[in-house]
Design a protein around this motif. Sequence first.
Motif, mmCIF file in Angstrom:
data_model
loop_
_atom_site.group_PDB
_atom_site.id
_atom_site.type_symbol
_atom_site.label_atom_id
_atom_site.label_comp_id
_atom_site.label_asym_id
_atom_site.label_seq_id
_atom_site.Cartn_x
_atom_site.Cartn_y
_atom_site.Cartn_z
ATOM 1 N N GLY A 16 91.169 58.851 16.305
ATOM 2 C CA GLY A 16 91.053 58.197 14.993
ATOM 3 C C GLY A 16 89.803 58.621 14.251
ATOM 4 N N CYS A 17 88.803 59.147 14.955
ATOM 5 C CA CYS A 17 87.600 59.698 14.318
ATOM 6 C C CYS A 17 87.857 61.178 14.047
ATOM 7 N N LYS A 18 87.260 61.675 12.984
ATOM 8 C CA LYS A 18 87.305 63.118 12.761
ATOM 9 C C LYS A 18 86.040 63.694 13.390
ATOM 10 N N ILE A 19 86.207 64.637 14.302
ATOM 11 C CA ILE A 19 85.038 65.271 14.933
ATOM 12 C C ILE A 19 84.793 66.588 14.207
ATOM 13 N N SER A 20 83.625 66.690 13.542
ATOM 14 C CA SER A 20 83.370 67.891 12.749
ATOM 15 C C SER A 20 82.501 68.904 13.498
ATOM 16 N N LYS A 21 81.782 68.413 14.505
ATOM 17 C CA LYS A 21 80.901 69.342 15.242
ATOM 18 C C LYS A 21 80.673 68.799 16.654
ATOM 19 N N ILE A 22 80.617 69.712 17.611
ATOM 20 C CA ILE A 22 80.281 69.331 18.994
ATOM 21 C C ILE A 22 79.169 70.271 19.432
ATOM 22 N N SER A 23 78.072 69.703 19.933
ATOM 23 C CA SER A 23 77.023 70.588 20.451
ATOM 24 C C SER A 23 76.484 69.996 21.738
ATOM 25 N N GLY A 24 76.071 70.860 22.639
ATOM 26 C CA GLY A 24 75.609 70.290 23.889
ATOM 27 C C GLY A 24 74.907 71.254 24.815
ATOM 28 N N ILE A 25 74.304 70.640 25.824
ATOM 29 C CA ILE A 25 73.728 71.377 26.954
ATOM 30 C C ILE A 25 74.811 71.327 28.019
ATOM 31 N N LEU A 26 75.472 72.442 28.239
ATOM 32 C CA LEU A 26 76.696 72.418 29.048
ATOM 33 C C LEU A 26 76.539 73.186 30.354
ATOM 34 N N ASN A 27 75.327 73.648 30.614
ATOM 35 C CA ASN A 27 75.097 74.408 31.850
ATOM 36 C C ASN A 27 73.839 73.874 32.534
ATOM 37 N N GLY A 28 74.021 73.388 33.771
ATOM 38 C CA GLY A 28 72.913 72.780 34.506
ATOM 39 C C GLY A 28 71.861 73.786 34.934
ATOM 40 N N THR A 29 72.309 74.964 35.341
ATOM 41 C CA THR A 29 71.374 75.973 35.854
ATOM 42 C C THR A 29 70.333 76.347 34.805
ATOM 43 N N THR A 30 70.788 76.654 33.598
ATOM 44 C CA THR A 30 69.852 77.104 32.556
ATOM 45 C C THR A 30 68.949 75.959 32.106
ATOM 46 N N ASN A 31 69.487 74.747 32.061
ATOM 47 C CA ASN A 31 68.646 73.619 31.661
ATOM 48 C C ASN A 31 67.581 73.350 32.717
ATOM 49 N N TYR A 32 67.971 73.540 33.976
ATOM 50 C CA TYR A 32 67.026 73.370 35.078
ATOM 51 C C TYR A 32 65.919 74.434 34.979
ATOM 52 N N ILE A 33 66.312 75.674 34.720
ATOM 53 C CA ILE A 33 65.330 76.767 34.635
ATOM 54 C C ILE A 33 64.345 76.490 33.489
ATOM 55 N N LEU A 34 64.865 76.111 32.320
ATOM 56 C CA LEU A 34 63.973 75.861 31.173
ATOM 57 C C LEU A 34 63.039 74.677 31.456
ATOM 58 N N SER A 35 63.562 73.654 32.153
ATOM 59 C CA SER A 35 62.729 72.490 32.497
ATOM 60 C C SER A 35 61.609 72.900 33.455
ATOM 61 N N GLU A 36 61.968 73.740 34.432
ATOM 62 C CA GLU A 36 60.972 74.205 35.415
ATOM 63 C C GLU A 36 59.906 75.072 34.738
ATOM 64 N N MET A 37 60.358 75.903 33.783
ATOM 65 C CA MET A 37 59.402 76.772 33.079
ATOM 66 C C MET A 37 58.391 75.926 32.305
ATOM 67 N N GLU A 38 58.832 74.788 31.798
ATOM 68 C CA GLU A 38 57.908 73.908 31.068
ATOM 69 C C GLU A 38 56.841 73.344 32.004
ATOM 70 N N GLN A 39 57.181 73.271 33.306
ATOM 71 C CA GLN A 39 56.199 72.819 34.312
ATOM 72 C C GLN A 39 55.307 73.984 34.755
ATOM 73 N N GLY A 40 55.471 75.142 34.147
ATOM 74 C CA GLY A 40 54.616 76.283 34.458
ATOM 75 C C GLY A 40 55.198 77.229 35.493
#
Length: 344
Positions: A170-194
Motif C-alpha cells: 500500500g506504500c509506494k517505495i521510491s528508493k531502497i538503500s542499504g548496507i547489504l554486505n557484512g564483510t565490507t562493513n566489518y572491514i570499514l569498521s575495523e579500519m576506523e579502529q586503525g
Amino acid sequence: MKHKLILIGFGVVGQGLTKIIINKKDYLKKEYDFDFEIVAVSDILKGSIANPAGLDPEKLLSLVKKGGKLDEYPEGIKGMDALTTINNVDANIMIELSYTDVKTGEPATSFCKAAFIKGIHVVTSNKGPVSLFYNELKNLATSKNLMLGIEGTVMSGTPVLNTALKSLAGCKISKISGILNGTTNYILSEMEQGNTYEDALKKAQELGYAEADPTGDVEGWDTLAKVIILSNVVMGGNVKIEETDNEGITKITLEDVEKAKAEGARWKLIGETSLKNGQIEAKVAPVKLTLSDPLANVMGATNAITFETDLLGPVTVIGAGAGKSETGYSILTDLLDINRSLKK
Ligand code: HSE
C-alpha cells in the motif's frame, strides 16, 4: 499441516535450519500447525539419502558433524544426485541450498525449475538464481500455482523482502538503500579502529562472514546481487547485473577513513535502487555518510536497509545479514508462509 521436505545442499544453512526445526518442532506444531518430515537430502560433497517414510534429522546432523557422508545413513535410497532426487522423491517443498554462482545461477536455477515442473514449492536463500532469473522463476511458479520463498537472499533472516512486500503493502517505495554486505562493513569498521584493510579482511574470513572467494564481497558483487534482487522483487524491475554500476571498497584507504572520521562522517558500501522517471536505477558504491544518517551508525558485520516510502517516510530495518541460524531462520519463515497459504 505436515510437509514433506527435500533439502538440496546440507551445508551451513541446511544444518542451521535442521537444528531450528528440531528444537522448535513442538512449538511450530502448536502455534502454527506446521509439521514436517525430511524425506531426502542431497549434497554434492556429503552424498545423499532419501526415505519416503522420513529421515531422522538428529541422525542427519550427527552424521555430518562427525565428517561422515549422508550415504552412511542406515535406511534409505542412496546415491541420487540433486535432480534425480527432485524428480523421483515424493515431496511438496524443495529447499534449495546448493552453492551460489552469481555468474550463471547454476546448478540452482535448474533445480528450482525441475521442482516447479514437478509441482513442488521452492524455498531458497541462493542469490544466484534469484538475482539472475527471478522473473522467469516467479512466472513459472505462478503458472503452476506454486510458491517461491526467497527471504534469505537479502540480509539472511532479517525480514527485508517480506517487510517490503507484505508489511509495506500500500506504500509506494521510491528508493531502497542499504548496507547489504557484512564483510565490507566489518572491514570499514575495523579500519576506523586503525586496523589495516588486509588484517580486517583476514579477520572477516576467520569469523566466517566472507564468501569462499572474498573478491565477491570487497568488489561489491555480493551487494550488487542483493540490489538486483531488491530492484526486481520489490521495485518490479527487470534489472540485469551487467547493466549496473558497481564499485567495491578496495580503493578506500586508511587515510580516507581517518579523514572522514575527522569530518564527522563515515564511509559505507551502499547498495541502492530507485525509481526515477519511471526507470529503475541501481548501483553499488562507497558513500561518505554524515553521522546523522541511520546507516552511518551500523557497525561491524551488521546490515541495514532503508525504504523510502510515500506514507511513512524512511523505514529502516537493521539486523543480521549472514550466519548459520540467521539464514536457517530465513528458510523457516518462508516455510511458515507456505504453510499459512496452504491452510487458507
Ligand atoms: N559474504 C556475505 C556478507 C554473506 O559478508 O554479507 C551473506 O550474503
